[in-house]
Design an enzyme around this catalytic site. Structure first.
Site, PDB file in Angstrom:
ATOM      1  N   HIS A  38      11.398  12.684  -8.028  1.00 40.80           N
ATOM      2  CA  HIS A  38      10.457  12.355  -9.251  1.00 40.80           C
ATOM      3  C   HIS A  38       8.506  13.225  -9.135  1.00 40.80           C
ATOM      4  O   HIS A  38       8.158  12.217  -7.793  1.00 40.80           O
ATOM      5  CB  HIS A  38      10.995  11.207  -9.377  1.00 40.80           C
ATOM      6  CG  HIS A  38      12.398  11.185 -10.178  1.00 40.80           C
ATOM      7  ND1 HIS A  38      13.353   9.881 -10.200  1.00 40.80           N
ATOM      8  CD2 HIS A  38      12.920  11.499 -10.923  1.00 40.80           C
ATOM      9  CE1 HIS A  38      14.541  10.322 -10.583  1.00 40.80           C
ATOM     10  NE2 HIS A  38      14.359  11.550 -11.008  1.00 40.80           N
TER      11      HIS A  38
ATOM     12  N   TYR B  26      15.629   3.485 -12.114  1.00 40.38           N
ATOM     13  CA  TYR B  26      17.250   2.789 -11.588  1.00 40.38           C
ATOM     14  C   TYR B  26      17.234   1.581 -11.043  1.00 40.38           C
ATOM     15  O   TYR B  26      17.748   0.404 -11.181  1.00 40.38           O
ATOM     16  CB  TYR B  26      17.276   3.610  -9.934  1.00 40.38           C
ATOM     17  CG  TYR B  26      18.192   4.549 -10.186  1.00 40.38           C
ATOM     18  CD1 TYR B  26      18.876   5.202 -11.738  1.00 40.38           C
ATOM     19  CD2 TYR B  26      16.409   6.691 -10.307  1.00 40.38           C
ATOM     20  CE1 TYR B  26      19.512   6.437 -11.853  1.00 40.38           C
ATOM     21  CE2 TYR B  26      17.042   7.478 -10.464  1.00 40.38           C
ATOM     22  CZ  TYR B  26      18.167   7.548 -10.912  1.00 40.38           C
ATOM     23  OH  TYR B  26      18.914   9.182 -11.076  1.00 40.38           O
TER      24      TYR B  26
END
Length: 303
Positions: A275, A284
Site C-alpha cells: 500500500h 483492516y
C-alpha cells in the site's frame, strides 16, 4: 499546439491511453477500466456537441455524472469515471490542448468506506483445505491458495510471479505490484513446501516442452491469468460450502487482518501489502474493531 477539433474526444483516446501506460505507470487493468470510462465520456461529448476540449465546463462533467447516476451505477463506479475524466482533461492541459484546468472544481461523489469481507482463521483454514483431492490439478491449486494467503498478493501479482523471484533458502519472494512497484514479502515454510512439491511433481508435466518462467501454469502449460485464478478460488470456496463472494482479494484481506490481530504493526503490514498510503492499510484495523464489537455484543450480559 492547436486544440483537437472534429472527432474530439474520440481521436484523443489512444494518445491518452499511451500516456497512462508510459507516464503514469498504471496497471493494465486500470488502463482498461479508464479506457471504458473515457469511451463513455466520448460518447457523451459527441451527443452534446462538445467537440472542443476548451468549451468543456464543470457543469458538463456534472451532467455526465448525472447520466451515470440515472443508469443506476454505483457511487464507486461514478467516482472512477470522474477520476478518468479528470485525468483525461489534465492530459490535454499538459499537452497544451486546453488552457484552463477545470478539474479543481469538479467534485467526486463521496464514497462510503466499505469494510472488506474477512474470513475467520478457522474458515480460512477450511477454505485452504477444500481443494478437490480428486482433481489432477489439486497440487497446483493447494500451492496457489496457500501462497495467496501467505503473502497477501493480488491475483494479477501471483499470475505474473516468476520462479526466479522466489528465494526458497531464506523464505522470501519478490513481487511486482501496481505501477510495477517492487516489494519483498516473507513466505512461511508450509507454503514453500507446497510450492516445492508442485514445482517438482506437477509443473514439469504441465509445461512439457514450453519455456515459460511463470510459477503457476494451466493444464495446457501456459501462464495462469488472473481470471483463472479467480475461478480456482471461487470453485474452492463452493467446495468449502461458503456462501457469498469469496475471491483472491478475500485472502489478501485475511492476510492483512489476521496479521494485525496477531500483533503485527501497521507499517509492516502496509509494506507487505504494497500500500502506498497507510490509510489504506488502516481499514483492516476497522475490521478488527468490528470483530471485537461482535464479540462484545454476543457475550456481554447487558444488551
Amino acid at each position: 499546439m492547436t486544440p483537437p477539433q472534429g472527432n474530439w474526444p474520440q481521436n484523443q483516446i489512444k494518445p491518452f491511453l499511451g500516456y497512462l501506460d508510459a507516464e503514469c505507470g498504471l496497471t493494465e487493468n486500470t488502463v482498461l477500466a479508464y479506457h471504458r470510462d473515457i469511451r463513455r465520456f466520448a460518447e457523451f461529448c459527441t451527443e452534446k456537441q462538445l467537440r472542443d476540449p476548451n468549451i468543456i465546463k464543470p457543469l458538463d462533467v456534472q451532467n455526465f455524472a448525472r447520466e451515470l447516476f440515472n443508469l443506476k451505477l454505483s457511487t464507486a463506479t461514478i467516482a472512477r469515471h470522474l477520476s478518468a475524466v479528470k485525468m483525461f482533461l489534465r492530459f490535454h492541459l499538459l499537452t497544451s490542448q486546453i488552457k484552463t484546468d477545470i478539474c479543481q472544481v469538479i467534485e467526486s461523489p463521496k464514497t462510503w468506506q466499505r469494510l472488506p469481507r474477512v474470513l475467520t482463521k478457522q474458515r480460512t483454514n477450511e477454505l485452504l483445505a477444500a481443494v478437490d483431492p480428486e482433481s489432477s490439478l489439486a497440487m497446483r491449486d493447494r500451492a496457489l491458495l496457500e501462497l495467496l494467503y501467505a503473502t497477501g498478493m493480488r491475483a494479477s501479482e501471483i499470475a505474473d510471479l516468476q520462479i526466479e523471484n522466489i528465494n526458497f533458502q531464506i523464505g522470501f519472494l519478490r513481487c511486482f505490484g501496481k505501477g510495477r512497484k517492487e516489494r519483498v514479502v516473507p513466505v512461511h515454510q508450509h507454503a514453500l513446501n507446497l510450492v516445492t512439491t508442485y514445482l517438482k511433481e506437477l509443473r514439469p508435466i504441465l509445461v512439457g516442452t514450453k519455456t515459460t518462467q511463470n510459477l503457476f501454469v494451466s493444464r495446457t502449460g501456459r501462464p495462469l491469468d488472473r481470471i483463472e485464478i479467480w475461478r480456482i478460488v471461487k470453485r474452492t470456496a463452493r467446495n468449502a460450502g461458503m456462501i457469498g463472494k469469496v475471491t483472491p482479494h478475500t485472502l489478501r484481506h485475511c492476510f492483512g487482518t489476521h496479521l494485525l490481530q496477531g500483533g503485527a504493526d501497521l507499517r509492516s503490514v502496509q509494506e507487505m501489502l504494497g500500500h502506498v498510503n497507510v490509510t489504506t492499510t488502516q481499514i483492516y484495523t476497522h475490521v478488527d474493531q468490528e470483530h471485537l464489537r461482535g464479540i462484545h455484543k454476543k457475550y456481554h450480559p447487558r444488551p
